[in-house]
Design an enzyme around this catalytic site. Structure first.
Site, PDB file in Angstrom:
ATOM      1  N   LEU A  29       0.829  -1.204   0.000  1.00 54.83           N
ATOM      2  CA  LEU A  29       0.000   0.000   0.000  1.00 54.83           C
ATOM      3  C   LEU A  29       0.866   1.257   0.000  1.00 54.83           C
ATOM      4  O   LEU A  29       0.608   2.198  -0.759  1.00 54.83           O
ATOM      5  CB  LEU A  29      -0.924  -0.002   1.233  1.00 54.83           C
ATOM      6  CG  LEU A  29      -1.883   1.179   1.363  1.00 54.83           C
ATOM      7  CD1 LEU A  29      -2.834   1.255   0.161  1.00 54.83           C
ATOM      8  CD2 LEU A  29      -2.704   1.085   2.662  1.00 54.83           C
TER       9      LEU A  29
ATOM     10  N   ASP B 122      13.806   1.951  11.400  1.00 56.00           N
ATOM     11  CA  ASP B 122      13.300   0.664  11.885  1.00 56.00           C
ATOM     12  C   ASP B 122      12.422   0.956  13.095  1.00 56.00           C
ATOM     13  O   ASP B 122      12.907   1.370  14.153  1.00 56.00           O
ATOM     14  CB  ASP B 122      14.479  -0.241  12.271  1.00 56.00           C
ATOM     15  CG  ASP B 122      13.989  -1.604  12.738  1.00 56.00           C
ATOM     16  OD1 ASP B 122      12.780  -1.751  13.011  1.00 56.00           O
ATOM     17  OD2 ASP B 122      14.819  -2.525  12.830  1.00 56.00           O
TER      18      ASP B 122
ATOM     19  N   ASN C 130       1.344   3.811   8.420  1.00 54.13           N
ATOM     20  CA  ASN C 130       0.961   2.717   7.543  1.00 54.13           C
ATOM     21  C   ASN C 130       1.743   1.432   7.767  1.00 54.13           C
ATOM     22  O   ASN C 130       1.250   0.353   7.486  1.00 54.13           O
ATOM     23  CB  ASN C 130       1.141   3.213   6.092  1.00 54.13           C
ATOM     24  CG  ASN C 130       1.126   2.094   5.082  1.00 54.13           C
ATOM     25  OD1 ASN C 130       0.080   1.467   4.865  1.00 54.13           O
ATOM     26  ND2 ASN C 130       2.265   1.812   4.463  1.00 54.13           N
TER      27      ASN C 130
ATOM     28  N   TYR D  27      -1.792  -9.065  15.856  1.00 53.17           N
ATOM     29  CA  TYR D  27      -1.879  -8.022  14.829  1.00 53.17           C
ATOM     30  C   TYR D  27      -3.185  -7.242  15.011  1.00 53.17           C
ATOM     31  O   TYR D  27      -3.204  -6.007  14.997  1.00 53.17           O
ATOM     32  CB  TYR D  27      -1.821  -8.690  13.448  1.00 53.17           C
ATOM     33  CG  TYR D  27      -2.250  -7.817  12.288  1.00 53.17           C
ATOM     34  CD1 TYR D  27      -1.388  -6.846  11.770  1.00 53.17           C
ATOM     35  CD2 TYR D  27      -3.507  -7.968  11.706  1.00 53.17           C
ATOM     36  CE1 TYR D  27      -1.785  -6.049  10.704  1.00 53.17           C
ATOM     37  CE2 TYR D  27      -3.906  -7.180  10.644  1.00 53.17           C
ATOM     38  CZ  TYR D  27      -3.043  -6.222  10.143  1.00 53.17           C
ATOM     39  OH  TYR D  27      -3.435  -5.430   9.098  1.00 53.17           O
TER      40      TYR D  27
ATOM     41  N   LYS E 124      -3.776  -3.305  15.958  1.00 56.44           N
ATOM     42  CA  LYS E 124      -4.613  -2.409  15.152  1.00 56.44           C
ATOM     43  C   LYS E 124      -5.695  -1.768  16.030  1.00 56.44           C
ATOM     44  O   LYS E 124      -6.031  -0.598  15.863  1.00 56.44           O
ATOM     45  CB  LYS E 124      -5.264  -3.184  13.994  1.00 56.44           C
ATOM     46  CG  LYS E 124      -4.293  -3.527  12.878  1.00 56.44           C
ATOM     47  CD  LYS E 124      -3.830  -2.270  12.184  1.00 56.44           C
ATOM     48  CE  LYS E 124      -2.879  -2.529  11.044  1.00 56.44           C
ATOM     49  NZ  LYS E 124      -2.178  -1.328  10.595  1.00 56.44           N
TER      50      LYS E 124
HETATM   51  N1  LIG Z   1      -2.895  -6.093   2.836  1.00 62.29           N
HETATM   52  C1  LIG Z   1      -4.093  -6.159   3.360  1.00 62.29           C
HETATM   53  O1  LIG Z   1      -4.932  -6.962   2.930  1.00 62.29           O
HETATM   54  C2  LIG Z   1      -4.509  -5.237   4.486  1.00 62.29           C
HETATM   55  C3  LIG Z   1      -5.793  -5.342   5.029  1.00 62.29           C
HETATM   56  C4  LIG Z   1      -6.168  -4.475   6.060  1.00 62.29           C
HETATM   57  C5  LIG Z   1      -5.275  -3.529   6.522  1.00 62.29           C
HETATM   58  N2  LIG Z   1      -4.019  -3.472   5.979  1.00 62.29           N
HETATM   59  C6  LIG Z   1      -3.088  -2.456   6.498  1.00 62.29           C
HETATM   60  O2  LIG Z   1      -2.583  -1.678   5.423  1.00 62.29           O
HETATM   61  C7  LIG Z   1      -1.257  -1.249   5.717  1.00 62.29           C
HETATM   62  C8  LIG Z   1      -0.317  -1.610   4.591  1.00 62.29           C
HETATM   63  O3  LIG Z   1      -0.317  -3.014   4.405  1.00 62.29           O
HETATM   64  P1  LIG Z   1       0.454  -3.684   3.204  1.00 62.29           P
HETATM   65  O4  LIG Z   1      -0.469  -4.688   2.624  1.00 62.29           O
HETATM   66  O5  LIG Z   1       1.016  -2.630   2.329  1.00 62.29           O
HETATM   67  O6  LIG Z   1       1.607  -4.450   4.000  1.00 62.29           O
HETATM   68  P2  LIG Z   1       3.136  -4.709   3.602  1.00 62.29           P
HETATM   69  O7  LIG Z   1       3.279  -4.783   2.140  1.00 62.29           O
HETATM   70  O8  LIG Z   1       3.613  -5.859   4.432  1.00 62.29           O
HETATM   71  O9  LIG Z   1       3.832  -3.373   4.084  1.00 62.29           O
HETATM   72  C9  LIG Z   1       4.098  -3.132   5.424  1.00 62.29           C
HETATM   73  C10 LIG Z   1       5.316  -2.247   5.494  1.00 62.29           C
HETATM   74  O10 LIG Z   1       5.643  -2.080   6.882  1.00 62.29           O
HETATM   75  C11 LIG Z   1       7.034  -2.088   6.984  1.00 62.29           C
HETATM   76  N3  LIG Z   1       7.492  -2.497   8.298  1.00 62.29           N
HETATM   77  C12 LIG Z   1       7.245  -3.634   8.976  1.00 62.29           C
HETATM   78  N4  LIG Z   1       7.964  -3.669  10.117  1.00 62.29           N
HETATM   79  C13 LIG Z   1       8.687  -2.513  10.146  1.00 62.29           C
HETATM   80  C14 LIG Z   1       9.635  -1.978  11.037  1.00 62.29           C
HETATM   81  N5  LIG Z   1      10.016  -2.611  12.141  1.00 62.29           N
HETATM   82  N6  LIG Z   1      10.188  -0.776  10.751  1.00 62.29           N
HETATM   83  C15 LIG Z   1       9.829  -0.102   9.643  1.00 62.29           C
HETATM   84  N7  LIG Z   1       8.947  -0.554   8.738  1.00 62.29           N
HETATM   85  C16 LIG Z   1       8.390  -1.763   8.993  1.00 62.29           C
HETATM   86  C17 LIG Z   1       7.495  -3.106   5.961  1.00 62.29           C
HETATM   87  O11 LIG Z   1       8.854  -2.838   5.664  1.00 62.29           O
HETATM   88  P3  LIG Z   1       9.720  -3.780   4.664  1.00 62.29           P
HETATM   89  O12 LIG Z   1       9.321  -3.344   3.289  1.00 62.29           O
HETATM   90  O13 LIG Z   1      11.127  -3.458   5.013  1.00 62.29           O
HETATM   91  O14 LIG Z   1       9.332  -5.180   4.985  1.00 62.29           O
HETATM   92  C18 LIG Z   1       6.539  -2.864   4.810  1.00 62.29           C
HETATM   93  O15 LIG Z   1       7.072  -1.952   3.898  1.00 62.29           O
HETATM   94  C19 LIG Z   1      -0.887  -1.905   7.039  1.00 62.29           C
HETATM   95  O16 LIG Z   1      -1.074  -1.004   8.098  1.00 62.29           O
HETATM   96  C20 LIG Z   1      -1.868  -3.054   7.144  1.00 62.29           C
HETATM   97  O17 LIG Z   1      -2.090  -3.447   8.489  1.00 62.29           O
HETATM   98  C21 LIG Z   1      -3.625  -4.282   4.982  1.00 62.29           C
END
Ligand SMILES: NC(=O)c1ccc[n+]([C@@H]2O[C@H](COP(=O)([O-])OP(=O)(O)OC[C@H]3O[C@@H](n4cnc5c(N)ncnc54)[C@H](OP(=O)(O)O)[C@@H]3O)[C@@H](O)[C@H]2O)c1
Length: 335
Positions: free
Chosen positions: A37, A88, A120, A190, A194
């Site tokens: 996202l 981080d 995010n 998780y 949230k």
């Molecule tokens: N995907 C879904 O279906 C879904 C549904 C509901 C809500 N959401 C919410 O939407 C948002 C984005 O989700 P997404 O699907 O884009 O997830 P994603 O692709 O896993 O992205 C999450 C990001 O968080 C970063 N992150 C994790 N741990 C970290 C840390 N310790 N320090 C700094 N950065 C860190 C990751 O970094 P790296 O790139 O280095 O790993 C990654 O870039 C999240 O808040 C998620 O909870 C997603």
């Protein structure tokens, strides 16, 4: 400031913050900018002239591994100003350090005030680091139009029927926050994190609204729906390959045709929703305070998230576990 920006890198020019809030300017901060996202949001910002007067601060866990973000930055229009900042979120000292440097730049006039702070990043770190980042960055927020956006999830609400199929809240005992070491503990933790973020919307908004200086800043929440990228990629084989790469993209494609705001969504569409929540004044109004949205729809967050007693307990624990000091935040009622 952390790592170097790419080609059209940061400049010291400060854009004027226009009175007309519908022309967004100022600094746009997003954590997790390398995620599915996050990188989609960055791509929308850098590729549109609509946002050309904004300065992006794109926070990633590891700058050298930020391949998805770099792919998005390849779409950057000439002159788009941004910094890629390594942070981080599992290290609170790093959060303080990065926030302090941003504060110094805003105070010194080389960075415009923060128009939107989008929390995010997820999975390893959801709540506490984001809470601390917000508290320290409050001094750099645009005091007239600033917005703090919490990226939430239907998972924060055990009673939300949209994820009933996963069965993680089937038993009554899992429907309130508690110690949890059993099978689906990861997903429930998780969800609990949230839930904490959603609680923060209300408690922080109350404290901001009664602050003599910060009362126009808005805190909002957005449930982006289930997207094809990429939150499940660290799960087991079934989750990471079948669910993430096959089922979710297919479900998102079909569902977006049948029900554009259904549970499954195309990531780019959710990225547009993030920008709307962060910047739009035409449909959301100038000061949408404590507004929670599912996509573009106003939505009621879970009953537990609206429990003021628990919000207060969470706030006090956040102060305690981050060891926040009065000198680190401009919020008058910080403890
Ligand atoms: N995907 C879904 O279906 C879904 C549904 C509901 C809500 N959401 C919410 O939407 C948002 C984005 O989700 P997404 O699907 O884009 O997830 P994603 O692709 O896993 O992205 C999450 C990001 O968080 C970063 N992150 C994790 N741990 C970290 C840390 N310790 N320090 C700094 N950065 C860190 C990751 O970094 P790296 O790139 O280095 O790993 C990654 O870039 C999240 O808040 C998620 O909870 C997603």
């Amino acid at each position: 400031m952390g790592p170097t920006p790419a080609s059209t890198a940061s400049t010291t020019t400060v854009a004027e913050n226009p009175i007309n809030a519908s022309v967004p300017s100022g600094t746009f901060v997003i954590t997790g900018a390398n995620g599915g996202l996050g990188s989609a949001v960055v791509e929308l910002i850098v590729s549109s002239s609509e946002f050309s007067s904004m300065h992006g601060i794109y926070m990633v866990r590891e700058v050298d591994a930020a391949t998805a973000l770099n792919a998005s930055l390849n779409h950057a229009k000439q002159g788009h100003r941004y910094d890629v900042v390594g942070l981080d979120l599992s290290k609170l000292a790093g959060v303080r350090d990065v926030a302090k440097k941003i504060n110094e730049r805003v105070a010194g006039g080389s960075l415009p005030p923060i128009r939107a702070l989008v929390l995010n990043a997820a999975f390893q770190c959801n709540y506490l680091a984001h809470w601390l980042l917000t508290m320290v960055l409050l001094q750099s927020m645009d005091r007239e139009h600033g917005r703090i956006v919490v990226i939430s999830s239907a998972g924060h609400d055990p009673n939300d029927t949209r994820h009933a199929g996963m069965g993680i809240f089937k038993e009554e005992r899992w429907r309130t926050i508690r110690d949890d070491t059993t099978g689906a503990a990861g997903m429930r933790r998780y969800s609990a994190a949230k839930l904490c973020l959603v609680m923060m919307i209300y408690e922080l908004q109350r404290r901001l609204s009664s602050d003599p200086v910060l009362s126009s800043i808005c805190v909002l929440g957005l449930d982006p729906g289930a997207m094809s990228k990429e939150i499940l990629r660290r799960g087991n084989f079934l989750m990471s390959v079948f669910v993430t790469r096959i089922f979710l993209p297919f479900a998102a494609m079909v569902s977006s045709k049948l029900a554009p705001e259904g549970f499954f969504r195309i990531t780019r569409k959710s990225a547009k929703h993030v920008l709307r929540v962060a910047l739009d004044t035409e449909t959301l109004g100038e000061h949408p305070q404590a507004v929670y949205l599912n996509g573009t729809k106003r939505w009621e967050s879970s009953a537990e998230s609206r429990d003021e007693k628990k919000q207060m307990m969470l706030w006090q624990d956040s102060v305690k576990y981050t060891k926040l000091k009065a000198s680190e935040t401009v919020l008058s009622s910080w403890n």
